[in-house]
Design an enzyme around this catalytic site. Structure first.
Site, PDB file in Angstrom:
ATOM      1  N   GLU A 237       0.889  -1.176   0.000  1.00  0.00           N
ATOM      2  CA  GLU A 237       0.000   0.000   0.000  1.00  0.00           C
ATOM      3  C   GLU A 237       0.913   1.207   0.000  1.00  0.00           C
ATOM      4  OE1 GLU A 237      -3.192  -0.033  -0.281  1.00  0.00           O
ATOM      5  OE2 GLU A 237      -3.891  -1.973   0.415  1.00  0.00           O
TER       6      GLU A 237
ATOM      7  N   CYS B  10      -2.221   9.454   2.599  1.00  0.00           N
ATOM      8  CA  CYS B  10      -1.733   8.916   1.325  1.00  0.00           C
ATOM      9  C   CYS B  10      -2.649   9.268   0.160  1.00  0.00           C
ATOM     10  CB  CYS B  10      -1.569   7.403   1.434  1.00  0.00           C
ATOM     11  SG  CYS B  10      -3.067   6.566   1.934  1.00  0.00           S
TER      12      CYS B  10
HETATM   13  P1  NAD Z   1       8.259   4.769   4.888  1.00  0.00           P
HETATM   14  O1  NAD Z   1       8.202   3.967   3.652  1.00  0.00           O
HETATM   15  O2  NAD Z   1       9.443   5.637   5.129  1.00  0.00           O
HETATM   16  O3  NAD Z   1       8.171   3.806   6.179  1.00  0.00           O
HETATM   17  C1  NAD Z   1       7.193   2.794   6.306  1.00  0.00           C
HETATM   18  C2  NAD Z   1       7.748   1.681   7.180  1.00  0.00           C
HETATM   19  O4  NAD Z   1       8.895   1.117   6.558  1.00  0.00           O
HETATM   20  C3  NAD Z   1       8.177   2.120   8.572  1.00  0.00           C
HETATM   21  O5  NAD Z   1       7.716   1.159   9.507  1.00  0.00           O
HETATM   22  C4  NAD Z   1       9.693   2.147   8.501  1.00  0.00           C
HETATM   23  O6  NAD Z   1      10.299   1.790   9.716  1.00  0.00           O
HETATM   24  C5  NAD Z   1      10.011   1.106   7.445  1.00  0.00           C
HETATM   25  N1  NAD Z   1      11.204   1.462   6.657  1.00  0.00           N
HETATM   26  C6  NAD Z   1      11.628   2.706   6.309  1.00  0.00           C
HETATM   27  N2  NAD Z   1      12.753   2.636   5.554  1.00  0.00           N
HETATM   28  C7  NAD Z   1      13.037   1.315   5.432  1.00  0.00           C
HETATM   29  C8  NAD Z   1      14.086   0.588   4.769  1.00  0.00           C
HETATM   30  N3  NAD Z   1      15.051   1.216   4.106  1.00  0.00           N
HETATM   31  N4  NAD Z   1      14.066  -0.756   4.857  1.00  0.00           N
HETATM   32  C9  NAD Z   1      13.093  -1.405   5.521  1.00  0.00           C
HETATM   33  N5  NAD Z   1      12.087  -0.759   6.172  1.00  0.00           N
HETATM   34  C10 NAD Z   1      12.051   0.574   6.133  1.00  0.00           C
HETATM   35  O7  NAD Z   1       6.899   5.584   4.919  1.00  0.00           O
HETATM   36  P2  NAD Z   1       6.451   6.680   5.966  1.00  0.00           P
HETATM   37  O8  NAD Z   1       7.300   7.897   5.763  1.00  0.00           O
HETATM   38  O9  NAD Z   1       6.350   6.080   7.308  1.00  0.00           O
HETATM   39  O10 NAD Z   1       4.952   6.973   5.468  1.00  0.00           O
HETATM   40  C11 NAD Z   1       4.652   7.856   4.437  1.00  0.00           C
HETATM   41  C12 NAD Z   1       4.423   7.143   3.128  1.00  0.00           C
HETATM   42  O11 NAD Z   1       3.459   6.109   3.275  1.00  0.00           O
HETATM   43  C13 NAD Z   1       3.863   8.065   2.061  1.00  0.00           C
HETATM   44  O12 NAD Z   1       4.500   7.805   0.837  1.00  0.00           O
HETATM   45  C14 NAD Z   1       2.381   7.670   1.991  1.00  0.00           C
HETATM   46  O13 NAD Z   1       1.760   7.965   0.758  1.00  0.00           O
HETATM   47  C15 NAD Z   1       2.466   6.211   2.252  1.00  0.00           C
HETATM   48  N6  NAD Z   1       1.188   5.695   2.766  1.00  0.00           N
HETATM   49  C16 NAD Z   1       0.437   4.883   1.981  1.00  0.00           C
HETATM   50  C17 NAD Z   1      -0.799   4.427   2.440  1.00  0.00           C
HETATM   51  C18 NAD Z   1      -1.684   3.530   1.605  1.00  0.00           C
HETATM   52  O14 NAD Z   1      -2.623   2.963   2.159  1.00  0.00           O
HETATM   53  N7  NAD Z   1      -1.432   3.364   0.317  1.00  0.00           N
HETATM   54  C19 NAD Z   1      -1.243   4.785   3.710  1.00  0.00           C
HETATM   55  C20 NAD Z   1      -0.438   5.610   4.470  1.00  0.00           C
HETATM   56  C21 NAD Z   1       0.783   6.062   3.997  1.00  0.00           C
END
Ligand code: NAD
Length: 469
Positions: A211, A245
């Site tokens: 997602e 998002c």
């Molecule tokens: P992110 O991708 O930075 O982090 C998400 C998760 O991944 C966190 O738990 C983090 O600890 C982990 N993570 C981060 N970097 C990583 C890596 N290099 N390797 C492994 N794990 C890692 O996202 P965010 O900043 O927490 O959230 C914002 C993003 O999420 C935006 O792009 C938003 O659009 C998206 N989002 C999508 C939905 C949806 O339902 N489609 C919902 C909410 C947020």
């Protein structure tokens, strides 16, 4: 760390084999326990969200608690039906057999969540995961420490570790978890990290639901009810400080609608987010950006746009140390600017006037497929044109964001905005394997025709099959 995670995983693996044999009612018991914990601890959830995102209690009730309890209630009401094997017709070629599709639990699942709806985005997939009969390891976001800690407490107070366990941490912990051979990984987060997750999952051929994010466009044409559009867009964009998002990310507007839109949007920013005249920086109804780094990134892209000639239609003030940016609308955008290229994820919204709708369609199709696309229009022709000529995870006409919570619609993206769907039965299916079951009669098989040796009669029958079936 790896040994500890391996041992949690091994315990869950053993238990997942037991869970696949138990009754649906046991799954229901788990969901009921989760629901009871949530309802008995609303106050603790509200406090955690206030601490992490300055979210008001009512906002938390709506966007973090209600979203999870409806997912649980929906599963409780329908999971018997969702889990039931579905008989399918044998057709002419399988007469004499019975066939059904039997959803079965995938096994041990990993659920990784972002920070923007930190309780909802763990709780909702967890409800689907448990309804489908799996075990789960949960990895909440490190950027919402109060909610992450609360989720751990919730899980420890509700489940056995071999049913559900929380691993708190950031990139190193997530990377270590991703080495394990999960049966399914459900990831919510950014597109870039989604690619890392899918790469890691490929090593174990774990199935994934991704997602993801991206830029969700809004189109407002000359036939739209502009005041109605402005109210809905202002709510969708500035609620949760733009950190949603599926928030409208940027606007394409027809020249005739622009002036009225700016005036209405300005009016509704005040009406919705500063109705008590506290000033936006002190308003109880306007939440905060997640951290100063994220705020500084937004300030940079705002300043870059301004220095390239963007006009501030309203807003524009900020205080990076206070994680505050005023609800801001920009026009006259330079297309090479970051604000027009990157997911914004904050309370700054760029707007561009269009004269030819084909240019808008081309822009959308030349970029990554959006998670959501919004159209404000009264024109049937325009609705049909945009629906058919663009692709996006979801589309809403004359509204924004609300498609997320529809009880019978799948939620998810397409390609760069996501893979797989969630919510309701779609979430249940995502966490289930659709096992094909064929029951043949002893001593009979419709494959006899295909057993060698191939005599003239068999060849004749095969030629008939090729021609007519
Ligand atoms: P992110 O991708 O930075 O982090 C998400 C998760 O991944 C966190 O738990 C983090 O600890 C982990 N993570 C981060 N970097 C990583 C890596 N290099 N390797 C492994 N794990 C890692 O996202 P965010 O900043 O927490 O959230 C914002 C993003 O999420 C935006 O792009 C938003 O659009 C998206 N989002 C999508 C939905 C949806 O339902 N489609 C919902 C909410 C947020």
């Amino acid at each position: 760390m790896s040994n500890q995670f391996q041992s949690i995983f091994d315990n869950q693996k053993k238990n997942s084999l037991i869970l696949r044999t138990e009754s649906i009612d046991r799954r229901r018991d788990r969901l009921k326990s989760l629901r009871s914990w949530i309802l008995n601890n609303k106050n603790r959830i509200q406090q955690a969200l206030l601490s992490d995102l300055k979210k008001s209690a009512t906002d938390t009730d709506i966007s973090e608690i209600f979203t999870v309890t409806t997912e649980i209630n929906d599963a409780l009401a329908h999971m018997h039906q969702w889990a039931r094997p579905r008989r399918v017709s044998p057709g002419m070629t399988y007469l004499g057999t019975t066939a059904k599709i039997q959803p079965e639990p995938k096994g041990v699942c990993l659920i990784i969540a972002p920070w923007n709806f930190p309780f909802n985005l763990i709780g909702s997939p967890l409800a689907s995961c448990l309804a489908a009969g799996n075990t789960a390891i949960l990895k909440p976001s490190e950027h919402t420490p109060a909610t992450s800690k609360l989720i751990r407490e919730m899980v420890e107070e509700t489940f056995e570790p071999n049913e559900v366990t929380v691993v708190e941490g950031s990139v190193p912990e997530t990377t270590a978890l991703l080495e394990l051979p999960f049966d399914h990984i459900f990831f919510t987060g950014s597109t870039n990290v989604g690619k890392i997750v899918m790469g890691a999952a490929a090593k174990n051929l774990s199935s994934v639901t991704l997602e993801l994010g991206g830029k969700s466009p809004v189109i407002i044409d000359h036939t739209a009810n502009v005041d109605d559009a402005a109210k809905k867009i202002v709510w969708g964009r500035f609620t949760n400080n733009g950190q949603t998002c599926i928030a409208p990310d940027y606007i394409f507007i027809s020249e005739q609608a622009k002036e009225k839109f700016v005036a209405s949007a300005k009016k509704y920013v005040k009406q919705l987010f500063d109705s008590k005249n506290q000033g936006m920086a002190d308003s109880d109804d306007y939440s905060r950006l997640i951290n100063t780094n994220h705020t500084k990134r937004l300030v940079e892209i705002l300043e870059e746009a301004k220095s390239s000639g963007a006009k501030v239609e309203f807003g524009g003030d900020y205080n990076a140390e206070e994680k505050f940016i005023e609800p801001t609308l920009l026009s006259n955008i330079n297309e090479s600017n970051r604000i027009w290229k990157e997911e914004i994820f904050g309370p700054v919204m760029p707007m561009k006037v269009y004269s030819d709708i084909q240019e808008v369609i081309e822009h959308i199709n030349n970029n990554d497929k959006p998670l959501s696309l919004y159209l404000f229009s009264r024109s049937r022709k325009m609705k049909k044109l945009i629906t058919r000529s663009t692709s996006s995870g979801s589309m809403a006409i004359n509204d924004v964001v609300v498609q997320y919570a529809h009880p019978n619609l799948p939620f998810g993206g397409v390609n760069h905005s996501g893979i797989g769907k969630s919510h309701g039965q779609f979430g249940f299916l995502e966490f289930s394997n659709q096992k094909s079951m064929l029951h043949q009669r002893i001593g009979l098989t419709n494959a006899l025709l295909f057993y060698p040796p191939f005599n003239g009669f068999k060849k004749w029958v095969v030629s008939i099959l090729i021609k007519w079936f």
